[in-house]
Design a protein around this motif. Structure first.
Motif, PDB file in Angstrom:
ATOM      1  N   MET A  47      28.641 -23.215  14.692  1.00 52.12           N
ATOM      2  CA  MET A  47      27.640 -24.215  14.347  1.00 52.12           C
ATOM      3  C   MET A  47      27.475 -24.233  12.819  1.00 52.12           C
ATOM      4  N   PRO A  48      27.488 -25.397  12.180  1.00 54.00           N
ATOM      5  CA  PRO A  48      27.428 -25.466  10.718  1.00 54.00           C
ATOM      6  C   PRO A  48      26.064 -25.044  10.166  1.00 54.00           C
ATOM      7  N   ARG A  49      26.111 -24.490   8.969  1.00 54.70           N
ATOM      8  CA  ARG A  49      24.890 -24.073   8.282  1.00 54.70           C
ATOM      9  C   ARG A  49      24.111 -25.297   7.816  1.00 54.70           C
ATOM     10  N   THR A  50      22.795 -25.230   7.958  1.00 57.56           N
ATOM     11  CA  THR A  50      21.922 -26.328   7.561  1.00 57.56           C
ATOM     12  C   THR A  50      20.902 -25.800   6.568  1.00 57.56           C
ATOM     13  N   TYR A  51      20.573 -26.611   5.586  1.00 57.75           N
ATOM     14  CA  TYR A  51      19.591 -26.273   4.564  1.00 57.75           C
ATOM     15  C   TYR A  51      18.531 -27.359   4.551  1.00 57.75           C
ATOM     16  N   ILE A  52      17.276 -26.955   4.477  1.00 58.76           N
ATOM     17  CA  ILE A  52      16.167 -27.882   4.608  1.00 58.76           C
ATOM     18  C   ILE A  52      15.431 -28.003   3.275  1.00 58.76           C
ATOM     19  N   GLY A  53      15.092 -29.248   2.918  1.00 54.41           N
ATOM     20  CA  GLY A  53      14.251 -29.537   1.756  1.00 54.41           C
ATOM     21  C   GLY A  53      13.055 -30.344   2.214  1.00 54.41           C
ATOM     22  N   ILE A  54      11.866 -29.989   1.690  1.00 59.09           N
ATOM     23  CA  ILE A  54      10.637 -30.655   2.114  1.00 59.09           C
ATOM     24  C   ILE A  54       9.826 -31.040   0.879  1.00 59.09           C
ATOM     25  N   ASP A  55       9.422 -32.308   0.832  1.00 64.76           N
ATOM     26  CA  ASP A  55       8.529 -32.778  -0.221  1.00 64.76           C
ATOM     27  C   ASP A  55       7.318 -33.411   0.458  1.00 64.76           C
ATOM     28  N   GLN A  56       6.169 -32.764   0.323  1.00 61.56           N
ATOM     29  CA  GLN A  56       4.953 -33.312   0.910  1.00 61.56           C
ATOM     30  C   GLN A  56       4.087 -33.912  -0.195  1.00 61.56           C
ATOM     31  N   SER A  57       3.358 -34.948   0.188  1.00 61.93           N
ATOM     32  CA  SER A  57       2.421 -35.572  -0.734  1.00 61.93           C
ATOM     33  C   SER A  57       1.134 -35.830   0.033  1.00 61.93           C
ATOM     34  N   TYR A  58       0.167 -36.407  -0.634  1.00 61.94           N
ATOM     35  CA  TYR A  58      -1.108 -36.686   0.018  1.00 61.94           C
ATOM     36  C   TYR A  58      -0.936 -37.603   1.220  1.00 61.94           C
ATOM     37  N   SER A  59      -0.044 -38.575   1.111  1.00 63.14           N
ATOM     38  CA  SER A  59       0.055 -39.588   2.159  1.00 63.14           C
ATOM     39  C   SER A  59       1.233 -39.405   3.104  1.00 63.14           C
ATOM     40  N   GLY A  60       2.082 -38.411   2.868  1.00 64.14           N
ATOM     41  CA  GLY A  60       3.218 -38.273   3.750  1.00 64.14           C
ATOM     42  C   GLY A  60       4.077 -37.072   3.460  1.00 64.14           C
ATOM     43  N   CYS A  61       5.236 -37.054   4.084  1.00 62.36           N
ATOM     44  CA  CYS A  61       6.142 -35.929   3.946  1.00 62.36           C
ATOM     45  C   CYS A  61       7.562 -36.426   4.164  1.00 62.36           C
ATOM     46  N   ALA A  62       8.493 -35.923   3.358  1.00 62.99           N
ATOM     47  CA  ALA A  62       9.910 -36.204   3.543  1.00 62.99           C
ATOM     48  C   ALA A  62      10.617 -34.877   3.802  1.00 62.99           C
ATOM     49  N   ILE A  63      11.468 -34.867   4.814  1.00 66.23           N
ATOM     50  CA  ILE A  63      12.224 -33.669   5.170  1.00 66.23           C
ATOM     51  C   ILE A  63      13.695 -34.067   5.225  1.00 66.23           C
ATOM     52  N   VAL A  64      14.532 -33.298   4.518  1.00 66.96           N
ATOM     53  CA  VAL A  64      15.964 -33.563   4.516  1.00 66.96           C
ATOM     54  C   VAL A  64      16.682 -32.317   5.030  1.00 66.96           C
ATOM     55  N   SER A  65      17.586 -32.526   5.974  1.00 64.84           N
ATOM     56  CA  SER A  65      18.477 -31.478   6.476  1.00 64.84           C
ATOM     57  C   SER A  65      19.848 -31.748   5.874  1.00 64.84           C
ATOM     58  N   TYR A  66      20.369 -30.793   5.135  1.00 67.78           N
ATOM     59  CA  TYR A  66      21.647 -30.962   4.438  1.00 67.78           C
ATOM     60  C   TYR A  66      22.660 -29.975   4.997  1.00 67.78           C
ATOM     61  N   CYS A  67      23.847 -30.466   5.302  1.00 70.12           N
ATOM     62  CA  CYS A  67      24.934 -29.639   5.830  1.00 70.12           C
ATOM     63  C   CYS A  67      26.120 -29.728   4.864  1.00 70.12           C
ATOM     64  N   PRO A  68      26.355 -28.688   4.055  1.00 68.81           N
ATOM     65  CA  PRO A  68      27.464 -28.734   3.097  1.00 68.81           C
ATOM     66  C   PRO A  68      28.835 -28.874   3.756  1.00 68.81           C
ATOM     67  N   ALA A  69      29.006 -28.331   4.940  1.00 75.64           N
ATOM     68  CA  ALA A  69      30.307 -28.383   5.605  1.00 75.64           C
ATOM     69  C   ALA A  69      30.753 -29.819   5.871  1.00 75.64           C
ATOM     70  N   THR A  70      29.806 -30.669   6.202  1.00 73.91           N
ATOM     71  CA  THR A  70      30.136 -32.070   6.480  1.00 73.91           C
ATOM     72  C   THR A  70      29.736 -33.000   5.347  1.00 73.91           C
ATOM     73  N   GLY A  71      28.907 -32.480   4.413  1.00 73.58           N
ATOM     74  CA  GLY A  71      28.400 -33.310   3.329  1.00 73.58           C
ATOM     75  C   GLY A  71      27.319 -34.270   3.784  1.00 73.58           C
ATOM     76  N   SER A  72      26.839 -34.098   5.003  1.00 71.10           N
ATOM     77  CA  SER A  72      25.846 -35.034   5.538  1.00 71.10           C
ATOM     78  C   SER A  72      24.421 -34.568   5.231  1.00 71.10           C
ATOM     79  N   ALA A  73      23.535 -35.537   5.154  1.00 69.96           N
ATOM     80  CA  ALA A  73      22.113 -35.271   4.942  1.00 69.96           C
ATOM     81  C   ALA A  73      21.333 -36.187   5.877  1.00 69.96           C
ATOM     82  N   GLU A  74      20.440 -35.594   6.648  1.00 69.60           N
ATOM     83  CA  GLU A  74      19.591 -36.360   7.558  1.00 69.60           C
ATOM     84  C   GLU A  74      18.177 -36.366   6.998  1.00 69.60           C
ATOM     85  N   GLU A  75      17.611 -37.547   6.862  1.00 70.39           N
ATOM     86  CA  GLU A  75      16.313 -37.732   6.218  1.00 70.39           C
ATOM     87  C   GLU A  75      15.271 -38.182   7.241  1.00 70.39           C
ATOM     88  N   HIS A  76      14.104 -37.535   7.194  1.00 70.72           N
ATOM     89  CA  HIS A  76      12.974 -37.930   8.036  1.00 70.72           C
ATOM     90  C   HIS A  76      11.749 -38.075   7.140  1.00 70.72           C
TER      91      HIS A  76
END
Length: 188
Positions: free
Chosen positions: A1-30
């Motif tokens: 299973m590929p390694r995943t790295y998570i980045g989170i930026d929260q603000s007063y009105s919301g939150c962005a979460i990105v899952s990044y997988c270097p093996a595939t170069g893909s990033a999933e944004e929520h």
């Protein structure tokens, strides 16, 4: 299973979460809307935010191999809505420690996030989005998502066994892995 790295930026009105997988170069944004109109106010809002984040983090944990998580720390010089931001940040941190081992979690100062992508801790929001696109060809849906993407890249950089190509990026990684002890106040 590929390694995943998570980045989170929260603000007063919301939150962005990105899952990044270097093996595939893909990033999933929520992105999540935590505005009072959507989430309510006071304790009701905090409960809503906690439940949404906890559910998302549990999904990430069960979905794959989360190796590191970086989230934006507090902007200590900020004057506006500090109490609400502190409460929301506390709820997010609670959801993180309920889901992941503490050694995977890293708070990263906003200026450090900016430095990792631009080389300077003073970039404005538009320059950050452009720098993310120029450096990694990643198009973010918002400023918060761009910051979350950078945080996910920092999380991936924490496990890199070789020095990073750019000196300022290596300085950021070194400062997270080997933090300076807090300053002590001198007494007269």
């Amino acid at each position: 299973m590929p390694r995943t790295y998570i980045g989170i930026d929260q603000s007063y009105s919301g939150c962005a979460i990105v899952s990044y997988c270097p093996a595939t170069g893909s990033a999933e944004e929520h992105t999540y809307d935590f505005s009072p109109a959507k989430a309510g106010s006071g304790p009701q809002r905090l409960g809503y935010v906690h439940n949404i984040l906890r559910e998302h983090f549990m999904h990430l944990r069960h979905e794959g191999t989360v190796r590191q998580v970086c989230f934006e720390g507090y902007a200590y010089g900020s004057k506006f809505r500090r109490e609400e931001l502190g409460e929301l940040g506390g709820v997010m941190r609670l959801a993180l420690v309920q889901t992941f081992p503490p050694h995977l979690l890293h708070a990263v100062a906003p200026t450090t996030v900016k430095k990792y992508v631009t080389g300077s801790g003073r970039a404005d929001k538009d320059k950050m989005m452009l720098a993310v696109y120029m450096r990694w060809k990643h198009e973010s849906s918002s400023h918060d998502a761009a910051d979350a993407y950078v945080l996910a890249r920092i999380a991936a950089g924490l496990e890199t066994q070789q020095p990073l190509e750019l000196k300022f990026q290596q300085e950021v990684i070194d400062s997270i892995l080997n933090p300076k002890p807090p300053r002590t106040k001198r007494t007269a």
